[in-house]
Structures are given as C-alpha cells and as structure tokens.
Motif scaffolding. Structure first.
Motif, short mmCIF file in Angstrom:
data_model
loop_
_atom_site.label_atom_id
_atom_site.label_comp_id
_atom_site.label_asym_id
_atom_site.label_seq_id
_atom_site.Cartn_x
_atom_site.Cartn_y
_atom_site.Cartn_z
N VAL A 42 99.52 99.36 -96.58
CA VAL A 42 98.11 99.24 -96.99
C VAL A 42 97.74 97.77 -97.09
N LEU A 63 101.06 77.84 -89.96
CA LEU A 63 101.33 77.15 -88.70
C LEU A 63 102.56 77.72 -88.01
N LYS A 187 91.70 98.31 -100.22
CA LYS A 187 92.25 97.52 -101.33
C LYS A 187 92.99 98.47 -102.28
N CYS A 219 104.05 93.46 -101.62
CA CYS A 219 104.08 92.24 -100.78
C CYS A 219 102.66 91.68 -100.72
N ALA A 220 102.00 91.60 -101.86
CA ALA A 220 100.57 91.29 -101.87
C ALA A 220 100.28 89.84 -102.26
N LEU A 227 98.63 93.44 -109.80
CA LEU A 227 99.14 94.80 -109.64
C LEU A 227 100.27 95.09 -110.63
C1 LIG Z 1 97.93 76.32 -94.19
C2 LIG Z 1 99.25 76.99 -94.36
C3 LIG Z 1 100.29 76.68 -93.47
C4 LIG Z 1 101.52 77.33 -93.60
N1 LIG Z 1 102.50 77.04 -92.69
C5 LIG Z 1 103.68 77.72 -92.75
C6 LIG Z 1 104.68 77.50 -91.76
O1 LIG Z 1 104.52 76.68 -90.87
N2 LIG Z 1 105.84 78.23 -91.84
C7 LIG Z 1 106.04 79.17 -92.82
O2 LIG Z 1 107.11 79.83 -92.83
N3 LIG Z 1 105.11 79.37 -93.78
C8 LIG Z 1 103.95 78.68 -93.76
N4 LIG Z 1 103.00 78.89 -94.72
C9 LIG Z 1 103.30 79.80 -95.82
C10 LIG Z 1 103.17 81.21 -95.33
O3 LIG Z 1 101.96 81.36 -94.69
C11 LIG Z 1 103.30 82.20 -96.48
O4 LIG Z 1 104.51 81.97 -97.14
C12 LIG Z 1 103.28 83.62 -95.93
O5 LIG Z 1 102.18 83.83 -95.10
C13 LIG Z 1 103.29 84.61 -97.03
O6 LIG Z 1 103.12 85.87 -96.43
P1 LIG Z 1 102.70 87.11 -97.28
O7 LIG Z 1 102.71 88.29 -96.37
O8 LIG Z 1 103.54 87.15 -98.51
O9 LIG Z 1 101.24 86.74 -97.80
P2 LIG Z 1 99.82 86.95 -97.10
O10 LIG Z 1 99.83 86.62 -95.68
O11 LIG Z 1 98.83 86.26 -97.98
O12 LIG Z 1 99.65 88.51 -97.19
C14 LIG Z 1 99.33 89.21 -98.36
C15 LIG Z 1 98.51 90.38 -97.90
O13 LIG Z 1 98.28 91.24 -99.01
C16 LIG Z 1 96.98 91.76 -98.88
N5 LIG Z 1 96.55 92.19 -100.19
C17 LIG Z 1 96.47 91.42 -101.33
N6 LIG Z 1 96.04 92.17 -102.35
C18 LIG Z 1 95.87 93.42 -101.88
C19 LIG Z 1 95.43 94.63 -102.49
N7 LIG Z 1 95.11 94.71 -103.78
N8 LIG Z 1 95.34 95.72 -101.70
C20 LIG Z 1 95.65 95.69 -100.39
N9 LIG Z 1 96.09 94.55 -99.78
C21 LIG Z 1 96.19 93.44 -100.53
C22 LIG Z 1 96.17 90.61 -98.31
O14 LIG Z 1 95.01 91.09 -97.64
C23 LIG Z 1 97.15 89.96 -97.37
O15 LIG Z 1 97.01 90.38 -96.02
C24 LIG Z 1 101.74 78.27 -94.63
C25 LIG Z 1 100.71 78.58 -95.52
C26 LIG Z 1 99.47 77.95 -95.39
C27 LIG Z 1 98.38 78.32 -96.34
#
Ligand SMILES: Cc1cc2nc3c(=O)[nH]c(=O)nc-3n(C[C@H](O)[C@H](O)[C@H](O)COP(=O)(O)OP(=O)(O)OC[C@H]3O[C@@H](n4cnc5c(N)ncnc54)[C@H](O)[C@@H]3O)c2cc1C
Length: 370
Positions: A42, A63, A187, A219-220, A227
């Motif tokens: 989700v 990136l 959401k 994983c949000a 949550l």
């Molecule tokens: C500018 C920038 C550059 C970066 N460059 C790098 C890099 O080069 N290499 C690297 O390894 N990492 C990099 N990172 C870090 C990396 O992007 C993050 O560590 C990673 O994307 C985390 O992934 P995630 O799935 O945990 O979070 P997210 O991608 O933020 O995913 C969380 C998801 O949860 C969903 N969500 C949240 N709350 C809810 C809810 N209540 N209900 C339903 N869905 C929900 C959101 O919509 C989102 O899609 C970078 C970050 C940034 C900001």
C-alpha cells in the motif's frame, strides 16, 4: 530471481501487508513475493507520481548512488548490510531488467580527496579493500579536457555505481505486478490488532477499508513514526531535506565523455547524465522546505574545484526528505511484536541497502513469525 540466503520452508503464514512503496517497501514486497508469500503493498502515491514534480518521495528524489564498497569500516551491521547489498545488486538488476525497461548499474565511482588527511584515509581504505576493486585514481582522468582539481589524489571503486532510481521503482512495480502482488494506492490511516491470540493485523485505509494479514511490515519512512505512535510505540525520527539539480552546459567545451559514472567530492555526487549534462546532489538540510542557500553552497563547493562550472541552464531541480532516526543508527530493522516488523528510517543509503534489508525481513519472518 536473485539467489538469496532464505529458502522458504512450508510456511504457515502466507499473507503479508507492506506499508510504503518506496524503494525499501517495493524491494521488501518483491523479495517476499518471490519466496511465495501473498503480498499486499500500500502506498498513498501511485508509483508514477512525483517523478516530475519538485517535491518528491525519498526514493524518487534519490540520485541512486550505490556506494557500498568504499565504506571505511570492515565489520559491524552497517558494513554487513552494505556488503550483502552489493552482492545481491547484480542479480537483482538482471532479474528486473527487460527489453522495454533496461536497467543497469553504471560504474565506476571516483572519490576525490580534499586534503592530505583525507588521502591518508583513502590509502588505508585501498589497502584494506583492494580485493573489492578499490584502487588509487588512475592518471588518465587528469588528461581529460575537463576534470576536477585533484591536488591530493583520490580513489576509484570499480564496483560501486549508480542506478536510475525512477527506472528502478518502475521495474520493481512491474515485477510486483507480474508476481500478482496486490498493489493498493491509498493512505494508511492506522494499524490495529484484531485479536490478541491469533495476532491478525488490520491496516485501515483512508476510505475505511481494512486489509487483514498475519504480518505487517512498515516501510513508510518518516510516516512510520505516526503509524507506530498509534500502537503506543515510540520511534523518534527527524526529516533531513535533500536538494538535487540537473545542469545542462551551454559551452561546447564542457563534455563529460570519459568521466566515471560518479565523482564524489566533499560528500557531493556529480553524475554525468549526458555528455553535456550533470546531476549534482544532494544537500543536507534540517528544514521542512528547501532553502536556496544550501543549493548555492553546494554549487560553490564544486565551482572551487571546477572552473568550467559556469554557463549552464538549470534543467531540473527537486528535493525530498530522508527519515533519520533520532536515537539510533539508520536504518531501523526491528520486529517489535509478533507480526509487526519495521524496515524504515533509511536516511542516506536506502537505495543501496534495500536488497539486504529486504532479505533481513525474510530471515526475521523465518525466525520469529512462523
Ligand atoms: C535528494 C536525495 C538524494 C539521495 N541520494 C541517494 C543515493 O544516491 N543513494 C542512496 O542509496 N540513497 C539516497 N538517498 C536516500 C534514499 O533516497 C532513501 O534512503 C530511500 O529512498 C528511502 O526509501 P524508503 O522506501 O524508505 O522511503 P520513501 O521513498 O520516502 O518511501 C516511503 C513511501 O511510503 C509512502 N507512505 C508514507 N506514509 C504512508 C501512509 N500513511 N500510507 C501509505 N503510504 C505511505 C510514501 O508515499 C512513500 O512512497 C537520497 C535522498 C534524497 C532526498
């Protein structure tokens, strides 16, 4: 599918809900689906959203730099996760890449030393990790028509690289569809325990619908804190903003042909996307909204080392938030009670670490949740 350490035995638990479809949630869902679990994932956003907007999720802002091998430590959890991810990535990419959506890891990565002290540290790293393809920066980069001033030298890591994170997310979702994963765009309002004996969990969506399953994996990113709070758990997180920018050079002398896939200097990544364009990022900002001061500082830092950094158009500029744990190291990988697992707060290396963390979740399910 990649060969992973977990070979699933006859499982009692079949159904799992993953909250969050960033790179971490999608990788976790994919790994578990490939092991035969019935997965629902989700996310409040459709996976296509935010790609072209200025405010993105962590994963769509990323990136995609996979800087796994050039980590100074050679033991401990952080190193183990990096090492394992770097082992999984080549096979994962092979399994995700298709003719319609080819996906590759571009290599190598070059890190430039900004001081004598930094070069000494690099020399030690090269001694320790030569076996992983890390070496002194070869001289041939110096003779390129444009390059970075590197008075102190640097290192090259032949196996660290960069992946297009937008394409990665698309490939992950295509693969999830092909494995019949139930993908829901909504959401999550809250999570509740249905029954304390059977430990069935209910994930309640914005429209009031409930998804019931034996296991929920959170994983949000930064939303994980809210949550968990509703279940009386504390997970203090802070949001660290990152800005990135894409520049297109107007001066025909500026040509990035012959450059490595990534040049890292003072923690800033330069990624040649086309012979005349460069991605640069990312800033680290303790704010909720982007501040141009940080972007300016980042570009000035590069300009000091590269007099050719002028006469360009800003083609794109975007930002996202990284979720950083306040009192513990990132990422947070925990089983907090039977059927409730967190794989979140990835802060700076979520893309890099996503395969090893997905594997950790499956091992955890085997250990405690069958
Ligand atoms: C500018 C920038 C550059 C970066 N460059 C790098 C890099 O080069 N290499 C690297 O390894 N990492 C990099 N990172 C870090 C990396 O992007 C993050 O560590 C990673 O994307 C985390 O992934 P995630 O799935 O945990 O979070 P997210 O991608 O933020 O995913 C969380 C998801 O949860 C969903 N969500 C949240 N709350 C809810 C809810 N209540 N209900 C339903 N869905 C929900 C959101 O919509 C989102 O899609 C970078 C970050 C940034 C900001």
């Amino acid at each position: 599918m990649p060969i992973l350490r977990n070979t699933k035995k006859e499982a009692v638990i079949k159904d799992i809900t993953v909250i969050g479809g960033g790179v971490v949630g999608a990788s976790t869902a994919l790994h578990l689906a490939s092991l035969g679990y019935q997965i629902t994932i989700v996310d409040q956003n459709n996976s296509n959203i935010a790609k072209n907007s200025e405010h993105r999720t962590g994963s769509t802002a990323s990136l995609g730099v996979l800087m796994g091998n050039i980590f100074t430590r050679h033991k401990g959890r952080s190193w183990e996760l990096r090492k394992r991810s770097m082992e999984i990535w080549p096979e994962l990419i092979k399994s995700l890449s298709t003719e319609e959506l080819p996906i590759i890891v571009n290599t190598p990565l070059v890190k430039i030393a900004s001081s004598k002290e930094e070069m000494i540290k690099m020399e030690n790293l090269i001694k320790q990790k030569k076996y992983l393809g890390i070496d002194f920066l070869p001289d041939n980069y110096q003779s390129l028509p444009i390059w970075i001033k590197n008075k102190y030298g640097g290192l090259i890591s032949y196996n660290d690289g960069q992946i297009n994170s937008l394409k990665l997310i698309d490939s992950l979702f295509l693969k999830l569809k092909s494995l019949n994963v139930n993908i829901i765009t909504s959401k999550v309002k809250y999570i509740k325990r249905i029954n304390d004996n059977t430990r069935i969990w209910s994930v309640i969506l914005e429209d009031g619908k409930a998804i019931n399953s034996h296991i929920v994996i959170i994983c949000a990113a930064a939303e994980s804190e809210r949550l968990l709070q509703q279940l009386n758990y504390k997970l203090p997180l802070t949001k660290i903003l990152g800005q990135a920018i894409k520049l297109k050079f107007k001066n025909s002398q500026v040509n990035f042909s012959g450059w490595p896939a990534i040049v890292n200097i003072k923690g800033i990544n330069l990624i040649p996307e086309q012979p005349d364009s460069l991605l640069i990022g990312a800033t680290l900002e303790n704010e909720l909204s982007p501040d141009k001061k940080y972007l300016h500082q980042m570009l000035e830092t590069i300009r000091e080392k590269a007099e050719w950094m002028q006469n360009y158009l800003i083609k794109e500029k975007w930002y996202g938030h990284r979720a950083k744990p306040i009192n513990e190291p990132a990422p947070i990988l925990k089983s907090i009670e039977k059927g409730l697992i967190i794989n979140t707060a990835h802060y700076r290396n979520g893309v890099l670490l996503s395969p090893a963390c997905a594997e950790w979740v499956s091992l955890e399910i085997n250990k405690f949740h069958q």
